[in-house]
Design an enzyme around this catalytic site. Sequence first.
Site, mmCIF file in Angstrom:
data_model
loop_
_atom_site.group_PDB
_atom_site.id
_atom_site.type_symbol
_atom_site.label_atom_id
_atom_site.label_comp_id
_atom_site.label_asym_id
_atom_site.label_seq_id
_atom_site.Cartn_x
_atom_site.Cartn_y
_atom_site.Cartn_z
ATOM 1 N N GLU A 120 26.476 29.333 18.813
ATOM 2 C CA GLU A 120 27.378 28.491 18.018
ATOM 3 C C GLU A 120 26.644 27.293 17.417
ATOM 4 O O GLU A 120 26.945 26.849 16.316
ATOM 5 C CB GLU A 120 28.552 27.997 18.888
ATOM 6 C CG GLU A 120 29.455 29.104 19.424
ATOM 7 C CD GLU A 120 30.200 29.814 18.307
ATOM 8 O OE1 GLU A 120 29.563 30.626 17.615
ATOM 9 O OE2 GLU A 120 31.401 29.555 18.141
ATOM 10 N N THR A 168 32.867 26.580 9.622
ATOM 11 C CA THR A 168 33.136 25.649 10.722
ATOM 12 C C THR A 168 32.470 24.307 10.438
ATOM 13 O O THR A 168 33.047 23.244 10.684
ATOM 14 C CB THR A 168 32.614 26.244 12.045
ATOM 15 O OG1 THR A 168 33.268 27.492 12.256
ATOM 16 C CG2 THR A 168 32.887 25.334 13.218
HETATM 17 N N1 ATP Z 1 26.395 37.443 14.175
HETATM 18 C C1 ATP Z 1 27.086 36.642 13.355
HETATM 19 N N2 ATP Z 1 28.393 36.874 13.149
HETATM 20 C C2 ATP Z 1 29.108 36.103 12.305
HETATM 21 N N3 ATP Z 1 28.593 35.080 11.592
HETATM 22 C C3 ATP Z 1 27.278 34.803 11.767
HETATM 23 C C4 ATP Z 1 26.484 35.560 12.657
HETATM 24 N N4 ATP Z 1 25.233 35.028 12.636
HETATM 25 C C5 ATP Z 1 25.246 34.001 11.769
HETATM 26 N N5 ATP Z 1 26.473 33.853 11.231
HETATM 27 C C6 ATP Z 1 26.886 32.842 10.242
HETATM 28 O O1 ATP Z 1 27.871 32.011 10.838
HETATM 29 C C7 ATP Z 1 28.824 31.596 9.869
HETATM 30 C C8 ATP Z 1 30.211 31.978 10.399
HETATM 31 O O2 ATP Z 1 30.488 31.232 11.536
HETATM 32 P P1 ATP Z 1 31.697 30.226 11.594
HETATM 33 O O3 ATP Z 1 31.657 29.558 12.913
HETATM 34 O O4 ATP Z 1 31.652 29.372 10.353
HETATM 35 O O5 ATP Z 1 32.931 31.193 11.444
HETATM 36 P P2 ATP Z 1 33.838 31.849 12.567
HETATM 37 O O6 ATP Z 1 32.936 32.220 13.694
HETATM 38 O O7 ATP Z 1 34.660 32.930 11.966
HETATM 39 O O8 ATP Z 1 34.841 30.654 12.860
HETATM 40 P P3 ATP Z 1 35.529 29.918 14.092
HETATM 41 O O9 ATP Z 1 34.399 29.575 15.025
HETATM 42 O O10 ATP Z 1 36.184 28.787 13.441
HETATM 43 O O11 ATP Z 1 36.518 30.799 14.732
HETATM 44 C C9 ATP Z 1 28.500 32.329 8.587
HETATM 45 O O12 ATP Z 1 27.776 31.433 7.762
HETATM 46 C C10 ATP Z 1 27.597 33.460 9.020
HETATM 47 O O13 ATP Z 1 26.655 33.834 8.044
HETATM 48 N N1 HSE Z 2 36.669 24.062 18.143
HETATM 49 C C1 HSE Z 2 35.945 24.529 17.008
HETATM 50 C C2 HSE Z 2 36.233 26.003 16.857
HETATM 51 C C3 HSE Z 2 35.574 26.601 15.675
HETATM 52 O O1 HSE Z 2 34.377 27.200 16.025
HETATM 53 C C4 HSE Z 2 36.456 23.795 15.775
HETATM 54 O O2 HSE Z 2 37.686 23.746 15.624
HETATM 55 O O3 HSE Z 2 35.671 23.272 15.005
#
Ligand code: ATP
Ligand code: HSE
Length: 291
Positions: A120, A168
Amino acid sequence: MRTVRAPATSANLGSGFDVFGVALDRPADVVRVEKADETTIEVTGVGSQYIPEDPEKNVVGAVAEALDAPAHIRIDKGVRPSSGLGSSAASSAAAALALNGLYDRGYSRRELVPIAAEGEAVVSGEAHSDNVAPALLGGFTVARHGGVTAVDAEIPLVACLPEIAVSTRDARRVVPSRADMDDVVHTVGSAATLAVGMCRSDPELVGAGMDERIVTPARAELITGYHDVRDAALEAGATGVTVSGAGPSLLAVCGDADRARVASAMLDAFEDVGVDARAYQTKVGAGATFH
Ligand SMILES: Nc1ncnc2c1ncn2[C@@H]1O[C@H](COP(=O)(O)OP(=O)(O)OP(=O)(O)O)[C@@H](O)[C@H]1O
Ligand SMILES: N[C@@H](CCO)C(=O)O
């Protein structure tokens, strides 16, 4: 070789910013790992065109490094990136469990939480564990610096994902750095209500406990149609609706009998503001599993 399925997750649940999370029964990522001299990554599935395969930039690269477990890692994405449904956390959690098994590292699921959270940090700059905790442990989780508490809960949910991308990192920039004491007191009351609701598997209490006035209003501004979609879900029987994770997904809690109606009300409301969306009729589910 090891293969692990790790679920989508929803963090915050309104009143539990950076603390509360739930595992969703669906969708999920599937990650397969094989020993190798150095880490290489292959990504297929939903939104894979937006996900880097460079181990320095993909979350699973950081997890492999933290476990000193180089591998060829194949990720089949079921959780769209930048969805607010813990896409990066699903990959991180699956990789942590799979590599731990592949290299016989012997960590418990709880011990894997901070290791998966290293992933993360790659995408949001912070190793917050509110998504990786439920992705590994399942159920409803309370993630604090001192550790994670997890309970199983039977709660029907609808996760509605619009065709909007919110990273995020950007959604964290709009979080206010200060709050009024009145709003803090309100949030504590909501969070306590939500936690009791999860322990009792009571959708009314969980929905009421999602109400929050500090972070959610700022993030709602990043989601076209948020207020209309929320109102439509509440009218269709949802007991609570909030931003899922950092958005743009919305998460609704409801009784079993109302789930289909809530899902279609949310889709219609997004359509009315010109936004395509998909709805997952889901529930609080289990953590990552070996295949
Ligand atoms: N294995 C992966 N899976 C998904 N996204 C990835 C991965 N590796 C790198 N990334 C990058 O991480 C970003 C997505 O992560 P982000 O935390 O923004 O979204 P999310 O995981 O869907 O959201 P949230 O944490 O709010 O639930 C994108 O820019 C993507 O390219
Ligand atoms: N707690 C995190 C979750 C998203 O990865 C946020 O709200 O920014």
